[in-house]
Design a protein around this motif. Structure first.
Motif: not given
Length: 181
Positions: A44-60
């Motif tokens: 398989x393929x291991x993936x990591x996505x580091x999101x931008x500050x705006x999406x991150x703020x919404x998720x957090x």
């Protein structure tokens, strides 16, 4: 006068219609990739996505309910169901080709979400290949959102054990995607 108003109305309507040429991304991801391999086969393929500050703020703000700047197992489930599972409908914005042939993969596994220093959110997950592939030849991994809502950073990082990846370069792919060769 009625003709002028009718023409003006049509022109105004046309001017305010959405246009793909005017579309632009609203979300930004810094991607990382790695291989899950054993005994000379890619699983398989291991993936990591580091999101931008705006999406991150919404998720957090919606998922870190105890406000301790970390996702508990319960909060991670909330992140996954509310902010990740929908990516399945878009094949996780991922296409994989091995030796020029499109390779299918299954549903994402081993999902984790973390809040990294600076407050941005990172997702890590595994896309298991439908069929294990020999660990040889040329692999191409493409990240792209055809809706042009999400853009991927053109500099893709590598994850984990790099002994399986002899050489990796990334380049712009489609409008706001990236391809790793």
């Amino acid at each position: 006068m009625k003709k002028i108003l009718a023409v003006a109305s049509v022109v105004a309507w046309l001017l305010f219609q959405p246009s793909p040429a005017l579309a632009h991304p609203h979300l930004f991801i810094k991607p990382f990739v790695g291989l899950a391999a054993t005994k000379g086969e890619i699983e398989g393929i291991r993936i990591r996505w580091e999101w931008d500050e705006w999406w991150s703020e919404d998720v957090v703000s919606q998922c870190d309910t105890d406000r301790n700047n970390a996702f508990s197992p319960k909060e991670q489930k909330k992140v996954k169901s509310g902010f990740f599972d929908g990516a399945k409908d878009f094949q996780y914005f991922t296409a994989i080709r091995i030796n020029g042939k499109k390779t299918s993969f299954g549903e994402a596994r081993n999902f984790t979400a973390t809040i990294i220093p600076g407050g941005t959110v990172a997702y890590e997950f595994l896309l298991p290949l439908a069929k294990k592939q020999p660990l040889k030849g040329k692999m191409e991994i493409c990240f792209n959102d055809e809706t042009i809502y999400t853009a991927f950073d053109e500099n893709v990082g590598l994850l984990g054990d790099k002994k399986y990846i002899k050489r990796a370069t990334s380049e712009i792919y489609e409008d706001y995607g990236v391809r790793v060769l």
